[in-house]
Scaffold this motif. Structure first.
Motif, PDB file in Angstrom:
ATOM      1  N   ASP A  87       0.849  -1.184   0.000  1.00 29.72           N
ATOM      2  CA  ASP A  87       0.000   0.000   0.000  1.00 29.72           C
ATOM      3  C   ASP A  87       0.890   1.241   0.000  1.00 29.72           C
ATOM      4  O   ASP A  87       2.035   1.198   0.429  1.00 29.72           O
TER       5      ASP A  87
ATOM      6  N   ILE B  41      -3.306   4.577   0.130  1.00 28.72           N
ATOM      7  CA  ILE B  41      -3.997   3.955  -0.999  1.00 28.72           C
ATOM      8  C   ILE B  41      -3.726   2.466  -0.941  1.00 28.72           C
ATOM      9  O   ILE B  41      -2.570   2.045  -0.842  1.00 28.72           O
ATOM     10  N   LYS B  42      -4.776   1.669  -1.027  1.00 27.22           N
ATOM     11  CA  LYS B  42      -4.625   0.222  -1.070  1.00 27.22           C
ATOM     12  C   LYS B  42      -4.075  -0.198  -2.434  1.00 27.22           C
ATOM     13  O   LYS B  42      -4.360   0.431  -3.448  1.00 27.22           O
TER      14      LYS B  42
ATOM     15  N   ASN C  65      -6.856   0.993  -9.230  1.00 25.03           N
ATOM     16  CA  ASN C  65      -6.035   2.133  -8.825  1.00 25.03           C
ATOM     17  C   ASN C  65      -4.918   2.374  -9.832  1.00 25.03           C
ATOM     18  O   ASN C  65      -4.489   1.479 -10.543  1.00 25.03           O
TER      19      ASN C  65
ATOM     20  N   THR D 191       1.721   2.015  -6.322  1.00 21.55           N
ATOM     21  CA  THR D 191       0.433   2.699  -6.446  1.00 21.55           C
ATOM     22  C   THR D 191       0.640   4.205  -6.301  1.00 21.55           C
ATOM     23  O   THR D 191       1.242   4.660  -5.334  1.00 21.55           O
TER      24      THR D 191
ATOM     25  N   LYS E 275      -5.655   6.977  -6.471  1.00 22.04           N
ATOM     26  CA  LYS E 275      -6.930   6.290  -6.293  1.00 22.04           C
ATOM     27  C   LYS E 275      -7.736   6.462  -7.567  1.00 22.04           C
ATOM     28  O   LYS E 275      -7.949   7.585  -8.021  1.00 22.04           O
TER      29      LYS E 275
ATOM     30  N   TRP F  81      -1.737  11.117  -7.250  1.00 18.78           N
ATOM     31  CA  TRP F  81      -1.230  11.888  -6.116  1.00 18.78           C
ATOM     32  C   TRP F  81       0.063  12.610  -6.473  1.00 18.78           C
ATOM     33  O   TRP F  81       0.519  13.457  -5.733  1.00 18.78           O
TER      34      TRP F  81
END
Length: 128
Positions: free
Chosen positions: A27, A42-43, A48, A96, A99, A104
Motif C-alpha cells: 500500500d 492507498i490500497k 487504482n 500505487t 486512487k 497523487w
C-alpha cells in the motif's frame, strides 16, 4: 515489532509506529513531512493508478486490472495504460500512485504512456 508494537517501513527507510491497521503490504502512504504522521493511504487494489518502477516497462503508468498469484514464483499484475495498451509485469515492480484515475503525484511529459518505435519516430520527425 519489539514488544508487539505494530510498525511499517517505507521505501525511503522511515519507520512509523502504530499505523492504521488497514494498511497492508504494497500500500502507498502519504506522510506529513512536518509531523511524520500518515495523512492518507492507498490500497494496492484493482482499479487504482500504478507506476512501473522496475523491469522493461519502467516508467509506464496505468490502471491495475488483474493480479495473478503464483505460489513459488513471481506474482504477475496486468496493467492498462491511458491509450488502452495492456501489459503485464511482476507485482513487485508496481507502485500505487493514485486512487482510481486521480494521481497523487505529477506525471512526466507523455503521462507514462510508452510509444511504439514508429510513433516515437513520427513524434521526433514532427519536432525537428
Amino acid at each position: 515489532g519489539l514488544k508487539g508494537i505494530p510498525y511499517l517501513v517505507t521505501h525511503d527507510g522511515r519507520t512509523i509506529r502504530y499505523p492504521d491497521p488497514a494498511i497492508g503490504v504494497s500500500d502507498t502512504v502519504k506522510i506529513n513531512l512536518a509531523t511524520g504522521k500518515i495523512d492518507d493511504f492507498i490500497k494496492w487494489d484493482l482499479g487504482n493508478l500504478v507506476m512501473v518502477i522496475g523491469g522493461s516497462n519502467t516508467g509506464r503508468v496505468g490502471v491495475l486490472e488483474h493480479k495473478e498469484k503464483h505460489d513459488g514464483s513471481y506474482d504477475i499484475a496486468h496493467v492498462k495504460d491511458a491509450v488502452g495498451h495492456k501489459f503485464a509485469t511482476r507485482a513487485t515492480n508496481l507502485f500505487t500512485i493514485g486512487k482510481g484515475n486521480n494521481t497523487w503525484v505529477s506525471l512526466p511529459k507523455g503521462k507514462g504512456v510508452a510509444l511504439t518505435i514508429i510513433e516515437d519516430r513520427d513524434r521526433r520527425m514532427k519536432t525537428s
